[in-house]
Design a protein around this motif. Structure first.
Motif, short mmCIF file in Angstrom:
data_model
loop_
_atom_site.label_atom_id
_atom_site.label_comp_id
_atom_site.label_asym_id
_atom_site.label_seq_id
_atom_site.Cartn_x
_atom_site.Cartn_y
_atom_site.Cartn_z
N VAL A 20 20.75 16.79 9.37
CA VAL A 20 21.06 18.21 9.20
C VAL A 20 19.83 19.06 9.51
O VAL A 20 19.90 20.06 10.24
CB VAL A 20 21.56 18.48 7.77
N LEU A 21 18.69 18.66 8.95
CA LEU A 21 17.46 19.44 9.18
C LEU A 21 17.07 19.42 10.65
O LEU A 21 16.62 20.44 11.19
CB LEU A 21 16.33 18.87 8.32
N ALA A 22 17.23 18.28 11.32
CA ALA A 22 16.88 18.21 12.73
C ALA A 22 17.75 19.15 13.56
O ALA A 22 17.25 19.88 14.44
CB ALA A 22 17.03 16.77 13.24
N VAL A 23 19.04 19.16 13.29
CA VAL A 23 19.95 20.05 14.03
C VAL A 23 19.60 21.51 13.76
O VAL A 23 19.55 22.33 14.68
CB VAL A 23 21.41 19.74 13.66
N LEU A 60 27.93 25.01 4.86
CA LEU A 60 28.51 23.69 5.09
C LEU A 60 27.78 22.57 4.37
O LEU A 60 28.14 21.42 4.52
CB LEU A 60 28.54 23.39 6.60
N SER A 61 26.74 22.91 3.59
CA SER A 61 25.96 21.89 2.88
C SER A 61 26.05 22.10 1.38
O SER A 61 26.21 23.23 0.92
CB SER A 61 24.48 21.96 3.32
N PRO A 62 25.92 21.03 0.59
CA PRO A 62 25.86 21.19 -0.87
C PRO A 62 24.59 21.93 -1.27
O PRO A 62 23.57 21.90 -0.57
CB PRO A 62 25.86 19.75 -1.38
N ARG A 63 24.65 22.59 -2.41
CA ARG A 63 23.54 23.47 -2.81
C ARG A 63 22.22 22.73 -3.01
O ARG A 63 21.15 23.32 -2.87
CB ARG A 63 23.90 24.22 -4.10
N ARG A 64 22.28 21.46 -3.35
CA ARG A 64 21.02 20.74 -3.55
C ARG A 64 20.22 20.61 -2.25
O ARG A 64 19.01 20.32 -2.29
CB ARG A 64 21.30 19.35 -4.13
N ARG A 65 20.88 20.82 -1.10
CA ARG A 65 20.17 20.75 0.17
C ARG A 65 19.64 22.11 0.63
O ARG A 65 18.90 22.17 1.61
CB ARG A 65 21.09 20.18 1.26
N LEU A 70 16.28 25.94 3.92
CA LEU A 70 15.53 27.20 3.98
C LEU A 70 14.05 26.95 4.28
O LEU A 70 13.43 27.72 5.03
CB LEU A 70 15.69 27.95 2.66
N ALA A 71 13.49 25.89 3.72
CA ALA A 71 12.09 25.57 4.02
C ALA A 71 11.92 25.23 5.50
O ALA A 71 10.96 25.67 6.15
CB ALA A 71 11.61 24.42 3.14
N ALA A 72 12.85 24.43 6.05
CA ALA A 72 12.78 24.08 7.47
C ALA A 72 12.90 25.31 8.34
O ALA A 72 12.19 25.46 9.35
CB ALA A 72 13.88 23.07 7.81
N VAL A 73 13.79 26.24 7.98
CA VAL A 73 13.96 27.48 8.75
C VAL A 73 12.69 28.33 8.69
O VAL A 73 12.25 28.89 9.70
CB VAL A 73 15.18 28.25 8.22
#
Length: 673
Positions: A20-23, A60-65, A70-73
């Motif tokens: 997910v983070l890579a995409v 589209l992701s659960p809140r724990r992610r 947001l950090a990756a963005v």
């Protein structure tokens, strides 16, 4: 007692976080770079597609992610901005704007739409527009305009409006397309037809935006509206996204009417995004209207009611088959059955053997107002002996609603409820009896043990009968000593419980004369050969002398005990040997002098064994949990370890835990001698 209702969305396929983070990072970096290279940022605020990328990832992701996304963005935004010559402080400010914006939008969207987001529904569309296209970009524009004013000296009001227009258009096109495809009703749309549709929108945009002096920029409008009539919403929105990107690229390369305007760049980009957003939103609303029209043609009111009733009846039948108690059954009927034919209703159940009738009702109107009942129907729940087991009551907002079909369906529902209640009454009688049996098999921890404090608990695996083969015991011994044991007979239910009771009694008797725990287990091993179902039983036995504070212990195939002191928790690995009936070797024992207020914890494998987890890992979890509690007493530690290791999860094995706190030397009343 009032029933509660709820719903859950269908489980989605779990995608690894790294993927997910890579995409997100790749899509965000591509969109942000496109804004710089092709659209002209940072000199003006332009179409910002990554705003939709981030929002889609959050929704589209659960809140724990969310923190990871947001950090990756934020890191990606800072990297892209600084690579194009922006100072770190301004890049950090834009990172704040572009993370706060999707966070606000996603939180508001999930506040009003906690389940699936169906953008074909008017309510879902309005919530999406208000929260994600409105409130979120307004938050980002407030921060972004401040950054623009500080870094470039741009006027704040113009920067705010153009920033909002660029981000709102990105959210509308990108997030709208992603969410429409994610929750599409048809999992296999025509790929070729979709590609042709998107290609036609791109071609119309290129043709419409190529000339300066010929007014053809409106050409994408009829194409998108035609797609709204003839294609699905997701195809229409994908074509709208392609139109938006193409129009901005054409304008940034000097083509189209907006490139020829003699005005400020902020006004040019703002008006272009508003034109595109209005066009796409118009096609979107048209597609929703067409979908509603098609749905109305497909579903007549009678067909729809029949389908919903059949589905609800199937769900109710499944729930009744799973229900174990009368309360479970009543709640299932209120939740799934009453609403099939009525606006409101209730289930009344008479307990077996008489007693006060228990009532479960469907929820009233919001705010606690009484439902507007114009007519009602009450149907008895029939019993085998002619005595009603209860009744079902159906309430309607309209008069004369209880026609023949409704009455027949209500009687069918009452018969289904009766079958389930009769089964539940049998279970409840067995449940009460077996609970009494289990309590009779477990020892009563007396108050005569003055030098120790004892707390214990037993959790059965067999939910149906509530009995099993695990046990614990604490008893006095000659010369002021105290003995305690735990054991685990292989198997569940009555056979294991019978073997457990015999072994427990035999151990008590043998411990009165044996010189130590090793000899007790040797004698018990020989006695187990005469007890059915006792082979391979694991047993732990220890005795404690309050005068010397000496603790001696031995384990016949059982997990080691845990000693909790002020320095932490450690397992006692001495005195280990094979389970009962598994060998003839002489058994050994361990011993330790225990400090004041130490707690001795012994347990069965149901506390730490899981089918998909390593035993060593869970044993360490148990030790860490015990050592993390400062100065616990036996009862507190027992509750803490059960909650930490077992919780409310379904148990596949019986679980026993015994906690003994050594409080100091004191008189102990022996049983003999």
């Amino acid at each position: 007692m009032t029933s509660s209702t709820g719903h859950a969305s269908a489980p989605a396929r779990r995608v690894p976080l790294w993927r997910v983070l890579a995409v997100v990072v790749l899509a965000y970096a591509a969109g942000a770079s496109l804004a710089f290279v092709s659209f002209g940022a940072p000199s003006i605020v332009v179409l910002f597609l990554p705003a939709g990328v981030t929002l889609s990832a959050l929704v589209l992701s659960p809140r724990r992610r969310w923190p990871w996304i947001l950090a990756a963005v934020a890191v990606t935004e800072i990297a892209v901005d600084m690579s194009h010559g922006m100072a770190l402080r301004w890049a950090a400010g834009f990172a704040l704007a572009n993370t706060a914006e999707p966070l606000v939008g996603a939180l508001l969207l999930r506040r009003f739409l906690p389940a699936e987001v169906d953008l074909r529904r008017r309510r879902d569309l309005l919530v999406f527009l208000a929260c994600c296209v409105g409130a979120g970009p307004i938050t980002g524009a407030t921060i972004g305009a401040t950054m623009l004013a500080g870094s470039l000296g741009a006027p704040w009001p113009q920067s705010f409006v153009s920033f909002w227009a660029g981000d709102a258009t990105g959210v509308l096109t990108v997030a709208g397309t992603f969410l429409a495809w994610r929750y599409r009703p048809d999992p296999k749309p025509g790929a070729v037809r979709g590609a042709v549709s998107v290609g036609s929108a791109v071609a119309a945009t290129v043709i419409g935006f190529w000339p300066h002096d010929v007014p053809l920029f409106y050409l994408p409008i009829p194409v998108l509206f035609a797609l709204a009539f003839s294609r699905t919403l997701e195809v229409t929105l994908a074509a709208g996204l392609a139109t938006t990107v193409t129009a901005n690229l054409m304008t940034s390369t000097g083509h189209g009417p907006w490139a020829a305007l003699q005005t400020s760049e902020q006004l040019i980009t703002m008006s272009l995004q508003l034109f595109l957003a209005t066009t796409i939103l118009g096609a979107w609303i048209l597609a929703v209207g067409v979908a509603e029209r098609d749905s109305a043609r497909w579903d007549t009111s009678v067909e729809r009611a029949a389908r919903l009733r059949l589905h609800a009846l199937q769900v109710l039948t499944t729930d009744l088959a799973k229900a174990v108690t009368s309360e479970d059954i009543a709640r299932a009927v209120v939740r799934e059955g009453i609403g099939m034919i009525a606006d409101h209703g209730s289930v009344a159940v008479v307990p077996p053997g008489g007693g006060e009738t228990v009532l479960w009702t469907s929820p009233d109107r919001p705010g606690g107002q009484a439902p507007d009942v114009r007519s009602s129907l009450s149907v008895p729940i029939p019993g085998d002996d002619g005595q009603a087991l209860g009744s079902l009551t159906f309430s309607f907002h309209r008069e004369h609603s209880a026609d023949a079909d409704v009455v027949a369906f209500a009687e069918t529902l009452a018969n289904l409820t009766a079958q389930a209640l009769r089964r539940a009454h049998v279970y409840e009688r067995e449940h009460n009896a077996t609970q009494q049996l289990q309590q009779a098999l477990l020892p009563v921890l007396g108050s005569e043990l003055d030098s120790v404090q004892v707390s214990a608990d037993y959790r059965p695996a067999d939910v149906a009968h509530q009995v099993g083969g695990d046990w614990y015991d604490v008893f006095t011994l000659p010369h002021g000593r105290i003995g305690f044991s735990v054991g685990d007979v292989v198997g569940h239910q009555l056979a294991a419980a019978a073997a457990m009771a015999r072994l427990q009694s035999a151990l008590r008797i043998l411990a009165q004369a044996a010189p130590g725990p090793a000899q007790v287990l040797d004698e018990l091993d020989r006695a187990s050969s005469l007890i059915p179902d006792a082979k391979t039983t694991t047993v732990g036995y220890a005795d404690y002398d309050p005068a010397t504070r000496m603790l001696r212990y031995a384990c016949a195939g059982h997990l080691p005990p845990l000693l909790v002191t002020g320095d932490g928790a450690a397992y006692l690995w001495g005195g280990r040997s094979l389970p009962l009936g598994a060998g003839t070797a002489t058994r050994g024992q361990g011993q330790v002098v225990v400090p004041d207020d130490a707690v001795f914890v012994w347990f069965t494998d149901g506390l730490v064994e899981r089918p998909d987890e390593q035993l060593a890992v869970n044993m360490q979890r148990l030790a860490d949990a015990a050592g993390s509690l400062p100065g616990p007493d036996a009862a507190t530690l027992c509750r803490h370890l059960l909650a930490h290791m077992a919780g409310d999860r379904t148990r596949t094995d019986d679980t026993v835990i015994l906690c003994v706190q050594f409080t100091g030397a004191g008189p102990v009343t022996p049983e003999n001698g």
